[in-house]
Write an enzyme that holds these catalytic residues in place. Structure first.
Site, PDB file in Angstrom:
ATOM      1  N   GLY A  92       0.789  -1.224   0.000  1.00 24.31           N
ATOM      2  CA  GLY A  92       0.000   0.000   0.000  1.00 24.31           C
ATOM      3  C   GLY A  92       0.817   1.268   0.000  1.00 24.31           C
ATOM      4  CE  LYS A 113       7.023   0.623   5.750  1.00 30.91           C
ATOM      5  NZ  LYS A 113       7.437  -0.169   6.932  1.00 30.91           N
ATOM      6  CG  ASP A 252      -0.223  -9.108   6.075  1.00 26.14           C
ATOM      7  OD1 ASP A 252      -0.916  -9.597   6.976  1.00 26.14           O
ATOM      8  OD2 ASP A 252       0.142  -7.908   6.063  1.00 26.14           O
TER       9      ASP A 252
END
Length: 488
Positions: A92, A113, A252
């Site tokens: 995301g 990131k 995850d």
């Protein structure tokens, strides 16, 4: 060493079919500037550290520029978050730029990131904040130097762009490096969607590039699962041995390579509490320190379910049955080393359990205790620095009598044992208060020197470093008030 500008980026992950990712360009970070770089990692990648401070590198590593040989993508995956299956997650706020070949021959993937929105951002803004980026940068490098498998952090690029979390903060992008960022959830997504061909494609990719020895097995997919199970068990044994709490062990956030991945509300234990919870969002204590081994197995069950189209249930269950023995053997081996025991004795587990009950009862500082224990001597009068760690010395003395007998049984020599113990019991760890001090200086003064100084100390966690002695002391009282969450 090569300059960053001369590196060639490949696209190994992007050879997978489009179902595994989405092509996304990063959102430029306004007026980026370098905050920190890891020179040891740069050297391992064959990159001159200084070249990461040049304008071209700052542009790429902040998401403000792209090179022609980069094709950034956001990976798709799902996972179980706090035990509940979430059908779609994915990167995301992270983008995979590509991979470079390190001098040792490994292909290393570069990921930024905090690079902006992706199709998987859900309700997020795609950004990372300076605070969390500093924490990840320092801890992932610290874990590496402790000898614990982990993703690495190469650089932090900052910006004055405001980002809103619990309060208004400033944005940053951290560059992460690993052989692969694939997770258990990378397989779960396709299983739950009934896309079984994609499970096979992904498993073949992982075996080909990361577990080539599995290709020789009668069932390569079963061999793959066995290797992931082994690595996961051994990784968590290493976490437990240094008092590391991940904080959010969702499936995850579990690496298919057995790496420590996704640093968020992590923490090293100060005063030992077996049920320590480092994530203030974890109200039920699902990811407490003493739950981590069991949660590792729970997540492997999730991965096993995702591999059912490739491996029989009976075979998967048999492999899962090896996890506990693998973990316990790896954990006991590391705890014997922490106690300076070189031989195996049938009562060792009981001796160790008795010690941990005593540490828990007194909330004894985990890291300082084991470091001081290297100085244990046969003469009680010489053991006051260790005994002083306990409110009721008599309880330690009772355990110490057993320990002394155990050392005598194997003919342990004090000076030799001390050297061995100091090689496995770190003097320096990334305590939360040390990270907070570096963050405060960076945030309030735009002074990044404490990040660099702390990182240098953590490069040699087992060494006596007189210039960093202050980092090895007891945490201040205010450290107990530090609260970290998934946005940390």
């Amino acid at each position: 060493m090569n300059a960053f500008s001369s590196l060639g980026f490949g696209q190994r992950f992007q050879t997978l079919p489009p179902a595994f990712y989405r092509r996304v360009d990063p959102t430029p970070l306004p007026d980026p500037y370098p905050v920190a770089i890891s020179r040891p990692l740069a050297a391992e990648l064959g990159v001159a550290g200084e070249s990461l401070l040049a304008a071209d590198a700052v542009g790429v590593l902040s998401g403000s520029a792209l090179r022609p040989d980069m094709r950034p993508v956001a990976a798709i995956y799902s996972g179980h978050q706090f035990g509940v299956y979430v059908p779609q997650l994915g990167d995301g706020r992270a983008l995979l730029l590509g991979d470079t070949k390190a001098p040792d021959g490994r292909l290393m993937e570069w990921q930024i990131k905090g690079a902006g929105l992706t199709p998987f951002s859900r309700m997020g803004d795609g950004r990372a904040v300076l605070r969390s980026s500093i924490r990840e940068f320092l801890c992932s490098e610290a874990m590496h130097h402790l000898g614990i498998p982990t993703t690495r952090a190469l650089a932090i690029m900052g910006s004055d762009e405001p980002v809103y979390r619990e309060t208004t903060e400033t944005a940053a992008v951290v560059t992460r490096v690993a052989e692969s960022f694939l997770r258990f959830g990378s397989f779960e997504l396709f299983y739950h969607r009934g896309m079984h061909d994609e499970i096979r494609v992904l498993a073949d990719y992982v075996i080909r590039h990361h577990y080539p020895a599995c290709q020789e097995a009668a069932n390569p997919y079963l061999a793959l699962f066995a290797e992931v199970t082994r690595r996961t068990a051994e990784l968590i044994a290493q976490w437990q041995a240094v008092g590391f709490c991940h904080g959010v062990m969702n499936s995850d956030n579990m690496s298919i390579l057995g790496l420590t991945i996704d640093y968020g509300p992590f923490g090293f234990i100060d005063g030992f509490n077996a049920a320590h919870i480092c994530n203030h969002s974890d109200h039920a204590g699902r990811y407490a320190y003493n739950q981590q081994p069991q949660i590792g197995l729970w997540n492997l069950h999730c991965l096993a379910s995702a591999l059912l189209p490739l491996v029989s249930e009976e075979e998967l269950v048999a492999v899962l049955g090896t996890y506990r023995d693998t973990f316990e053997a790896a954990h006991l081996m590391r705890l014997r080393a922490k106690l300076g025991l070189t031989a195996e004795y049938e009562d060792d587990a009981d001796l160790i359990n008795s010690l941990f009950l005593t540490l828990h009862a007194h909330r004894t500082d985990f890291t300082i205790f084991f470091r001081r224990l290297a100085g244990f001597r046969q003469d009680d009068a010489l053991n006051d620095p260790i005994r002083d760690l306990f409110v009721e010395r008599e309880q330690f003395d009772a355990w110490a009598r057993r320990y002394r007998e155990r050392l005598a049984w194997e003919g342990s020599v004090d000076t030799e044992r001390a050297l061995q113990m100091n090689r496995v019991n770190p003097k320096y760890i990334l305590r939360n208060y040390l990270a907070e001090a570096a963050i405060a200086k960076a945030r309030d003064e735009r002074d990044y020197s404490e990040i660099e100084r702390l990182a240098r100390c953590l490069e040699k966690p087992f060494d006596e470093q007189p210039e960093f002695e202050a980092y090895a002391g007891f945490p201040p009282e205010w450290a107990e008030e530090i609260s970290v969450s998934c946005s940390s």
